[in-house]
Design an enzyme around this catalytic site. Structure first.
Site, short mmCIF file in Angstrom:
data_model
loop_
_atom_site.label_atom_id
_atom_site.label_comp_id
_atom_site.label_asym_id
_atom_site.label_seq_id
_atom_site.Cartn_x
_atom_site.Cartn_y
_atom_site.Cartn_z
N ARG A 28 -48.77 -91.10 -1.40
CA ARG A 28 -48.57 -89.78 -0.79
C ARG A 28 -49.89 -89.05 -0.61
O ARG A 28 -50.73 -89.05 -1.51
CB ARG A 28 -47.60 -88.96 -1.64
CG ARG A 28 -46.18 -89.50 -1.59
CD ARG A 28 -45.16 -88.51 -2.09
NE ARG A 28 -43.81 -89.07 -1.98
CZ ARG A 28 -43.06 -88.98 -0.88
NH1 ARG A 28 -43.51 -88.36 0.19
NH2 ARG A 28 -41.86 -89.52 -0.85
N ASP A 29 -50.04 -88.42 0.55
CA ASP A 29 -51.24 -87.63 0.84
C ASP A 29 -51.28 -86.42 -0.10
O ASP A 29 -50.27 -85.76 -0.35
CB ASP A 29 -51.21 -87.17 2.30
CG ASP A 29 -52.57 -86.69 2.78
OD1 ASP A 29 -53.15 -87.35 3.66
OD2 ASP A 29 -53.07 -85.66 2.27
N ILE A 30 -52.47 -86.12 -0.58
CA ILE A 30 -52.65 -85.02 -1.53
C ILE A 30 -52.44 -83.65 -0.86
O ILE A 30 -52.16 -82.66 -1.55
CB ILE A 30 -54.08 -85.12 -2.14
CG1 ILE A 30 -54.16 -84.47 -3.51
CG2 ILE A 30 -55.14 -84.60 -1.20
CD1 ILE A 30 -55.45 -84.79 -4.24
N VAL A 95 -61.99 -89.32 5.52
CA VAL A 95 -62.19 -90.37 4.51
C VAL A 95 -62.47 -91.66 5.26
O VAL A 95 -61.66 -92.11 6.09
CB VAL A 95 -60.94 -90.54 3.61
CG1 VAL A 95 -61.15 -91.70 2.65
CG2 VAL A 95 -60.67 -89.25 2.83
N HIS A 99 -57.04 -95.71 7.16
CA HIS A 99 -55.73 -95.35 6.62
C HIS A 99 -54.82 -94.96 7.77
O HIS A 99 -55.22 -94.22 8.67
CB HIS A 99 -55.85 -94.22 5.60
CG HIS A 99 -56.69 -93.06 6.06
ND1 HIS A 99 -58.07 -93.10 6.04
CD2 HIS A 99 -56.35 -91.86 6.57
CE1 HIS A 99 -58.53 -91.96 6.51
NE2 HIS A 99 -57.51 -91.19 6.85
P1 5GP Z 1 -58.35 -88.28 7.64
O1 5GP Z 1 -58.72 -86.84 7.83
O2 5GP Z 1 -59.55 -89.10 7.23
O3 5GP Z 1 -57.61 -88.87 8.79
O4 5GP Z 1 -57.31 -88.30 6.45
C1 5GP Z 1 -57.70 -88.28 5.11
C2 5GP Z 1 -56.49 -87.85 4.32
O5 5GP Z 1 -56.69 -88.20 2.97
C3 5GP Z 1 -56.23 -86.36 4.37
O6 5GP Z 1 -54.92 -86.12 4.88
C4 5GP Z 1 -56.38 -85.92 2.90
O7 5GP Z 1 -55.45 -84.93 2.54
C5 5GP Z 1 -56.14 -87.21 2.15
N1 5GP Z 1 -56.85 -87.32 0.89
C6 5GP Z 1 -58.18 -87.08 0.68
N2 5GP Z 1 -58.49 -87.35 -0.61
C7 5GP Z 1 -57.35 -87.77 -1.20
C8 5GP Z 1 -57.04 -88.19 -2.55
O8 5GP Z 1 -57.88 -88.23 -3.43
N3 5GP Z 1 -55.76 -88.54 -2.79
C9 5GP Z 1 -54.79 -88.51 -1.82
N4 5GP Z 1 -53.55 -88.89 -2.19
N5 5GP Z 1 -55.05 -88.13 -0.55
C10 5GP Z 1 -56.31 -87.76 -0.26
#
Ligand code: 5GP
Ligand code: ZN
Length: 113
Positions: A28-30, A95, A99
């Site tokens: 699950r996303d944080i 990140v 993903h």
């Molecule tokens: P992006 O912006 O790279 O497409 O998505 C990165 C996602 O990773 C974001 O939705 C963010 O909330 C999530 N995220 C970042 N750090 C963590 C973490 O440590 N744990 C979890 N579960 N999600 C994370």
């Protein structure tokens, strides 16, 4: 290399894992952007879609099969869900370990913001 999702995959940081197998982890996303917001990652570090190569084809397929499994588990397969992979700055990637976002539980808009 200091990659938060590599640490999630190794169990070195806590996460709410909803599916895992030898190659893929889903958690699950944080900071959820929908009632259901799950991230599906390969255990192996790949920074962006731009870094994918021909031998990664099966692994990318596994991400989608895992997402399909998670959608079924969450009970959203029929009503629908969105799968998104952001790449680099303009798409808002934050990140740099690929993903697949699985978003579900509310109506999604198009075009996306
Ligand atoms: P992006 O912006 O790279 O497409 O998505 C990165 C996602 O990773 C974001 O939705 C963010 O909330 C999530 N995220 C970042 N750090 C963590 C973490 O440590 N744990 C979890 N579960 N999600 C994370
Ligand atoms: Zn990584």
């Amino acid at each position: 290399m200091d990659c938060i999702f590599c640490k999630v995959a190794k169990g070195e940081v806590a996460s709410d894992i909803v599916y895992q197998d030898e190659e893929v982890v889903a958690f699950r996303d944080i900071n959820p952007q929908a009632p259901h917001h799950v991230l599906v990652i390969p255990r192996r570090h790949i920074a962006t879609v731009n870094d994918l190569a021909e031998p990664d084809a099966a692994l990318v397929g596994r991400l989608y099969l895992a997402a399909r499994q998670v959608a079924a588990q969450l009970g959203v397969a029929d009503e629908g869900y969105r799968l998104v992979m952001n790449t680099n700055r303009m798409a808002g990637q934050s990140v740099f370990h690929i993903h697949l976002h699985l978003l579900a539980g509310r109506a999604m808009h198009w075009p996306p913001g």
